[in-house]
Each structure stands twice: as structure tokens, then as C-alpha cells.
Design a protein around this motif. Structure first.
Motif, PDB file in Angstrom:
ATOM      1  N   THR A 250       0.784  -1.155  -0.068  1.00  0.00           N
ATOM      2  CA  THR A 250       0.018   0.150   0.034  1.00  0.00           C
ATOM      3  C   THR A 250       0.832   1.073  -0.027  1.00  0.00           C
ATOM      4  N   ALA A 251       2.182   1.180   0.463  1.00  0.00           N
ATOM      5  CA  ALA A 251       2.956   2.436   0.448  1.00  0.00           C
ATOM      6  C   ALA A 251       3.488   2.868  -0.734  1.00  0.00           C
ATOM      7  N   THR A 252       3.455   1.856  -2.021  1.00  0.00           N
ATOM      8  CA  THR A 252       4.054   2.309  -3.087  1.00  0.00           C
ATOM      9  C   THR A 252       3.127   2.241  -4.479  1.00  0.00           C
ATOM     10  N   ALA A 253       1.614   1.779  -3.894  1.00  0.00           N
ATOM     11  CA  ALA A 253       0.837   1.491  -4.787  1.00  0.00           C
ATOM     12  C   ALA A 253       0.262   2.746  -5.529  1.00  0.00           C
ATOM     13  N   GLY A 254       0.379   3.803  -5.099  1.00  0.00           N
ATOM     14  CA  GLY A 254      -0.151   4.926  -5.420  1.00  0.00           C
ATOM     15  C   GLY A 254       0.575   5.784  -6.289  1.00  0.00           C
ATOM     16  N   GLY A 255       1.764   5.321  -6.769  1.00  0.00           N
ATOM     17  CA  GLY A 255       2.500   6.036  -7.964  1.00  0.00           C
ATOM     18  C   GLY A 255       3.293   7.245  -7.000  1.00  0.00           C
ATOM     19  N   PRO A 256       4.234   7.743  -7.570  1.00  0.00           N
ATOM     20  CA  PRO A 256       4.952   8.953  -6.950  1.00  0.00           C
ATOM     21  C   PRO A 256       4.314   9.880  -6.270  1.00  0.00           C
ATOM     22  N   SER A 257       5.067  10.575  -5.179  1.00  0.00           N
ATOM     23  CA  SER A 257       4.442  11.531  -4.405  1.00  0.00           C
ATOM     24  C   SER A 257       4.673  12.746  -5.182  1.00  0.00           C
ATOM     25  N   PRO A 258       3.996  14.014  -4.357  1.00  0.00           N
ATOM     26  CA  PRO A 258       4.316  15.155  -4.900  1.00  0.00           C
ATOM     27  C   PRO A 258       5.623  15.627  -4.735  1.00  0.00           C
ATOM     28  N   ASP A 259       6.069  16.617  -5.502  1.00  0.00           N
ATOM     29  CA  ASP A 259       7.468  16.941  -5.440  1.00  0.00           C
ATOM     30  C   ASP A 259       8.044  17.501  -4.262  1.00  0.00           C
ATOM     31  N   GLY A 260       7.177  18.222  -3.607  1.00  0.00           N
ATOM     32  CA  GLY A 260       7.676  18.660  -2.294  1.00  0.00           C
ATOM     33  C   GLY A 260       8.805  20.017  -2.612  1.00  0.00           C
ATOM     34  N   THR A 261       8.687  20.700  -3.808  1.00  0.00           N
ATOM     35  CA  THR A 261       9.596  21.515  -3.922  1.00  0.00           C
ATOM     36  C   THR A 261       9.425  22.941  -3.053  1.00  0.00           C
ATOM     37  N   ARG A 262       8.300  23.071  -2.711  1.00  0.00           N
ATOM     38  CA  ARG A 262       8.056  24.438  -1.551  1.00  0.00           C
ATOM     39  C   ARG A 262       9.018  24.362  -0.444  1.00  0.00           C
ATOM     40  N   ASP A 263       9.361  23.203   0.081  1.00  0.00           N
ATOM     41  CA  ASP A 263      10.013  23.050   1.224  1.00  0.00           C
ATOM     42  C   ASP A 263      11.415  22.952   0.817  1.00  0.00           C
ATOM     43  N   ALA A 264      11.789  22.648  -0.298  1.00  0.00           N
ATOM     44  CA  ALA A 264      13.311  22.415  -0.694  1.00  0.00           C
ATOM     45  C   ALA A 264      13.967  23.819  -0.776  1.00  0.00           C
TER      46      ALA A 264
END
Length: 372
Positions: A250-264
Motif C-alpha cells: 500500500t505504500a508504493t501502490a499510489g505512484g510517485p508522491s508530490p514533488d515537495g519543492t515548496r519546502d526544498a
């Protein structure tokens, strides 16, 4: 075994300073008896596994017996099974060699005869790699056969099933819930908590090979006798991350997560570097670093990629390599200091790779630095 799971601890485990090797205890079963064991049901209840203890040393347990009944009881305890032994033969030597590293454990099991049993409960998650023989299990709607080279997963819960081992040899890996939860959060923060595995076999054959190679690498690391909290922590996280890559969950079934660039941001990078520099001597993970600076693991990775052209864990390895370099310069080989001990202290389990990384960074060998 239909299920391989909980840990059998041979002695109380308390966190201790990293030391080479670990404790070894051999458990011998009763002497050989005659008869096949057929027609006499032996029922075992699994012990509840103790919570994993982070750090500490490695505990090795070796069990051998010629009694099928005793083998069944020990396997039930060791692997979190409530099983009823239906048929098995006394005479051949059943064996289990188990290495407990706290948050994970590895095992090598030999069942040289034919053993049949039913299971009513599985309490622990186990990854099994077949080396020889035949393993069959059946339940309503399930009829599976596994032979040498096959990789499978035994999941907690589920329906009662029938299992048969015929001259089986296999290796096993157990992972704690904490390791898998951390790996899931690192893979995708949108799916917090303990992941649920969706299938009992790898997604494809190449991924089965990836699991086998990873398991072998960790087994070689433990067998070397040179372990530390940092080495064990990295080994456990490697196994957990590989498990989530190999087996659908279930942890990897949903595809890639959002890029999170706002906090980078550069600020995220500065705070992360400060945390790593202050804590490189402890067993910190990508998730620990991200939590310390209040961003997701993916945002942390983007911050390092975008502003330092590296990754958080690569930077952590460089810091630890610098500490190893300083220790080598300050150490006295005449007093017993060794390259292997210093490398292990700083989380470098493979001496050849440590030497290669050291030479790239400092232009010389670790041994030359130690000798002054």
C-alpha cells in the motif's frame, strides 16, 4: 514452514556500545527417537515477539534436533506460528540458525525430511528464499508450490492453511513494524503508518533477484563479525526499502508522491546540514533528518539536489568518512587500533568499499593514514 516470523531471543538484549561480533548460543534438542510422528497431532502456540531493541549487538541462536516434534515446537515459537504437526519423520537433523539484530533478524532453516502441518495463526511478517526442496501450501482459493530460487512472503493474519515441506532448505528475514513504517514514510509521506503487503510473491523475476542479492549482502555483513549501531541501522533500512520495492504494498501502490519543492529551500538545506554534522555519530536515517527540519523526506532530497548537488545520505557518508579519517590520524596502531574497527564504528561495513571511498577523498589508503 508456512509462516516465518517472530524472534526467539536467546538472552536478554540491552543496548551496548558497538563491539565486533555478537553472542552465540547453541540450543540442542532431545536425542533421536524412533517413529514417524504420523497420526499424532502436536499443537504449538507462538510466543508474542518482544518489541525490537534499537542498537546493541547481534545475537546468534543455533538449534538442532532429530526429533520432529521438538523441531515443530521450536519452529512454531521462532516464527510466530500456531501450528498443528500432522506428519513428520524423526531421524534427520532439523536445524535453525538465527541472527537477531534487534529491528531485523535473519535465519537459515533445514527441514531434511517431509513435514506436514496446518497453521491457525501467523503473528509475524517473514520473507522466505528457497534454497532447495519443495514447499507447498494450500487454503481456500490458494494452491502454491515453491522450489529452489523462489522468493515468497508470509503475512500475519490470513486464513488457516495446510503446508508441506519436502527436504526444504531456505533462508528467512523478519523485519520489525518500525522499520517498515519508516521505509513507507520515506517512500511516500501520503501513506503513513505500517504498510500492508498486497501479494505474497515479488512483482517480477528481476525484483526477486534484487531481494536475494540484498539479503545476501546483509547476511555477509552480519557474518563478518564487524558490526556497530550505524552498520546495523543501515542494514535494516536497506532491507525494509528493498522489501517495499520488491513486493506490492500500500505504500508504493499510489505512484510517485508530490514533488515537495515548496519546502526544498536553502534554509532547509542549512538546517539539515547542521543536524547531520551534530548527529553523524548516531544511527540517523533520512526520515530522522527530515523530521528534525520539519519537512518531508522528498522535500529534503530536493533541497540537497537543488542547492548542494548531492543527496542527504551521500552527505552523511562524507561526514562519517571525515570522522573516520580523523580517528585514523589520531589512533595508535601499536595500541591495537585497526582500520576495520574504525571503519565499522562510522558505519562502513564493507572494508573494500570503505578503502575505495577513502582513497577517492584523501588520495591515500586508510592503512597508510593509520600508520602515519
Amino acid at each position: 514452514m508456512t509462516g516465518t516470523g517472530g524472534m526467539v531471543r536467546t538472552q536478554p538484549r540491552t543496548p551496548a556500545p558497538p563491539t565486533p561480533g555478537g553472542a552465540v548460543q547453541t540450543l540442542a534438542g532431545p536425542p533421536a527417537t524412533t517413529g514417524t510422528g504420523t497420526g499424532r497431532a502436536v499443537h504449538t502456540q507462538p510466543r508474542t515477539p518482544a518489541p525490537p531493541t534499537p542498537g546493541g549487538g547481534v545475537v546468534r541462536t543455533e538449534f538442532r534436533t532429530r526429533s520432529a516434534e521438538e523441531a515443530g515446537r521450536f519452529l512454531g515459537d521462532a516464527y510466530g506460528l500456531s501450528l498443528r504437526l500432522r506428519a513428520a519423520a524423526d531421524g534427520p537433523e532439523y536445524s535453525l540458525l538465527r541472527t537477531d539484530a534487534g529491528a531485523f533478524a535473519g535465519g537459515a532453516v533445514s527441514l531434511p525430511a517431509r513435514m506436514e502441518f496446518t497453521t491457525h495463526e501467523v503473528t509475524a511478517l517473514t520473507f522466505v528464499t528457497m534454497s532447495a526442496g519443495l514447499f507447498e501450501r494450500s487454503a481456500p482459493g490458494v494452491d502454491e508450490r515453491f522450489t529452489a530460487g523462489d522468493v515468497l512472503l508470509v503475512r500475519p493474519g490470513g486464513r488457516p492453511c495446510f503446508a508441506r515441506h519436502t527436504e526444504t532448505r531456505c533462508t528467512t528475514v523478519n523485519l520489525s513494524a518500525a522499520l517498515l513504517t519508516e521505509a513507507a514514510a520515506t517512500a511516500d509521506p501520503r501513506h503513513p503508518g505500517l504498510p500492508r503487503f498486497l501479494r505474497s510473491i515479488p512483482s517480477d523475476a528481476p525484483l526477486a533477484g534484487l531481494w536475494t542479492r540484498t539479503q545476501d549482502f546483509v547476511a555477509e555483513t552480519l557474518a563478518s563479525g564487524l558490526t556497530s549501531n550505524l552498520v546495523l541501522g543501515q542494514a535494516g533500512r536497506l532491507l525494509a526499502a528493498t522489501a517495499l520495492t520488491v513486493f506490492p504494498n500500500t505504500a508504493t501502490a499510489g505512484g510517485p508522491s508530490p514533488d515537495g519543492t515548496r519546502d526544498a529551500s536553502p534554509g532547509t538545506l542549512r538546517r539539515a546540514i547542521a543536524f547531520i554534522d551534530a548527529n553523524a555519530h548516531t544511527d540517523i536515517s533520512l526520515a530522522d533528518i527530515a523530521a528534525a527540519v520539519y519537512v518531508t523526506p522528498r522535500a529534503l532530497q530536493y533541497a540537497f539536489r537543488g542547492h548542494a548537488d548531492t543527496t542527504p545520505l551521500t552527505y552523511l557518508r562524507r561526514v562519517r568518512l571525515a570522522h573516520a579519517h580523523a580517528d585514523l590520524k589520531a589512533a595508535d596502531p601499536g595500541a591495537g587500533a585497526t582500520v576495520a574497527a574504525i571503519a565499522t564504528r562510522w558505519g562502513f561495513a564493507h572494508q573494500g568499499r570503505f578503502a575505495a571511498a577513502y582513497r577517492r577523498m584523501y588520495g591515500t589508503s586508510p592503512g597508510a593514514t593509520l600508520r602515519g
